[in-house]
Design an enzyme around this catalytic site. Structure first.
Site, PDB file in Angstrom:
ATOM      1  N   TYR A  64       0.863  -1.275   0.020  1.00 28.70           N
ATOM      2  CA  TYR A  64       0.062  -0.028  -0.152  1.00 28.70           C
ATOM      3  C   TYR A  64       0.885   1.149   0.132  1.00 28.70           C
ATOM      4  O   TYR A  64       0.613   2.260  -0.684  1.00 28.70           O
ATOM      5  CB  TYR A  64      -1.085  -0.147   1.189  1.00 28.70           C
ATOM      6  CG  TYR A  64      -1.551   1.209   1.162  1.00 28.70           C
ATOM      7  CD1 TYR A  64      -2.784   1.367   0.491  1.00 28.70           C
ATOM      8  CD2 TYR A  64      -1.419   2.293   2.170  1.00 28.70           C
ATOM      9  CE1 TYR A  64      -3.725   2.455   0.559  1.00 28.70           C
ATOM     10  CE2 TYR A  64      -2.096   3.283   2.482  1.00 28.70           C
ATOM     11  CZ  TYR A  64      -3.382   3.507   1.553  1.00 28.70           C
ATOM     12  OH  TYR A  64      -3.893   5.026   1.583  1.00 28.70           O
ATOM     13  N   LYS A  68       1.290   4.353  -2.846  1.00 28.02           N
ATOM     14  CA  LYS A  68       1.098   5.645  -2.544  1.00 28.02           C
ATOM     15  C   LYS A  68       2.446   6.601  -2.649  1.00 28.02           C
ATOM     16  O   LYS A  68       2.284   7.656  -3.497  1.00 28.02           O
ATOM     17  CB  LYS A  68       0.727   5.826  -1.034  1.00 28.02           C
ATOM     18  CG  LYS A  68      -0.626   5.424  -0.737  1.00 28.02           C
ATOM     19  CD  LYS A  68      -1.446   6.151  -1.740  1.00 28.02           C
ATOM     20  CE  LYS A  68      -3.166   5.919  -1.246  1.00 28.02           C
ATOM     21  NZ  LYS A  68      -4.126   6.729  -1.937  1.00 28.02           N
ATOM     22  N   VAL A  97      -8.001   8.974   8.487  1.00 32.37           N
ATOM     23  CA  VAL A  97      -9.332   9.428   8.616  1.00 32.37           C
ATOM     24  C   VAL A  97     -10.318   8.436   8.543  1.00 32.37           C
ATOM     25  O   VAL A  97      -9.994   7.190   8.187  1.00 32.37           O
ATOM     26  CB  VAL A  97      -9.531  10.356   7.427  1.00 32.37           C
ATOM     27  CG1 VAL A  97     -10.977  10.695   7.160  1.00 32.37           C
ATOM     28  CG2 VAL A  97      -8.767  11.346   7.270  1.00 32.37           C
ATOM     29  N   SER A  99     -12.651   5.492   7.863  1.00 34.51           N
ATOM     30  CA  SER A  99     -13.329   4.888   6.739  1.00 34.51           C
ATOM     31  C   SER A  99     -13.136   3.377   6.794  1.00 34.51           C
ATOM     32  O   SER A  99     -13.183   2.980   7.925  1.00 34.51           O
ATOM     33  CB  SER A  99     -12.351   5.281   5.480  1.00 34.51           C
ATOM     34  OG  SER A  99     -11.186   4.308   5.740  1.00 34.51           O
TER      35      SER A  99
END
Length: 217
Positions: A64, A68, A97, A99
């Site tokens: 991941y 990014k 955040v 999610s």
């Protein structure tokens, strides 16, 4: 997932989502963005949500984070290459955040393969899988994050109008932990200190000691 246990097909699918899809979208809208910029004193704007993960080395999240980091480098090149056409590119270094980020991965119960190097010690396995499942629960409300991002952009745009061209930001650091990531990775802190912090956070210090004893050192 630790690098030693990554599913390559899954990792390639992740890059399709986090890298190639956003380049595809950018290319699709580029004629419209350039055309709009021709008739406006202000630039057309591209915001790429690359995440603090583009520079932070959280263990067991390598695929991941690598996706990014790739998106961030593409964003940097976009910023330079598209500037002549009156386009401005902003890299959004978003922190934590709320999610379904972790819930969507193996239904929130991500686990190591039985033969994993990190499954040979129950304590290390527990800490490793905790990191894979989202062991950092302090996350910002997405509406708060969105308002802050919009304010970062619009307030700068207002200053451009009133003060004669103040530069738009190149990066926006918002979300829980974003400031901390910037401070420890983009200032004077030595890499070794931050590496050691992460080792202890996910039990790699315990694993190192166990391996050392196993070697008879």
């Amino acid at each position: 997932m630790p690098v030693s246990d990554i599913s390559l097909p899954d990792a390639k699918a992740l890059f399709d989502l986090n890298v190639w899809s956003y380049i595809t979208i950018t290319q699709a809208f580029l004629p419209l963005l350039i055309n709009a910029a021709k008739t406006s004193p202000s630039p057309s704007l591209i915001l790429n949500n690359t995440s603090v993960s583009s520079i932070e080395q959280t263990p067991h999240n390598s695929a991941y984070h690598a996706s990014k980091a790739a998106a961030a480098m593409f964003s940097t090149h976009m910023r330079i290459e598209l500037e002549p056409f009156n386009l401005h590119v902003i890299d959004m270094k978003t922190g934590c955040v709320h999610s379904r980020f972790h819930a969507n991965h193996q239904e929130g119960i991500a686990s190591l393969p039985e033969n994993s190097l990190y499954a040979r010690d129950s304590k290390v396995q527990e800490m490793t899988e905790g990191a894979m499942r989202g062991a950092f629960p302090d996350r910002e409300d997405p509406e708060v994050w969105a308002r802050n991002v919009v304010n970062d952009i619009m307030s700068t745009w207002d200053r451009r109008a009133w003060l004669g061209g103040s530069a738009l930001p190149l990066e926006i650091w918002r979300g829980t932990g974003a400031w901390r990531t910037w401070f420890y990775n983009c200032t004077f802190w030595p890499t070794g200190w931050w590496d050691e912090w992460w080792r202890k956070a996910v039990g790699l210090d315990l694993l190192k000691e166990k391996v050392r004893k196993g070697y008879g050192a």
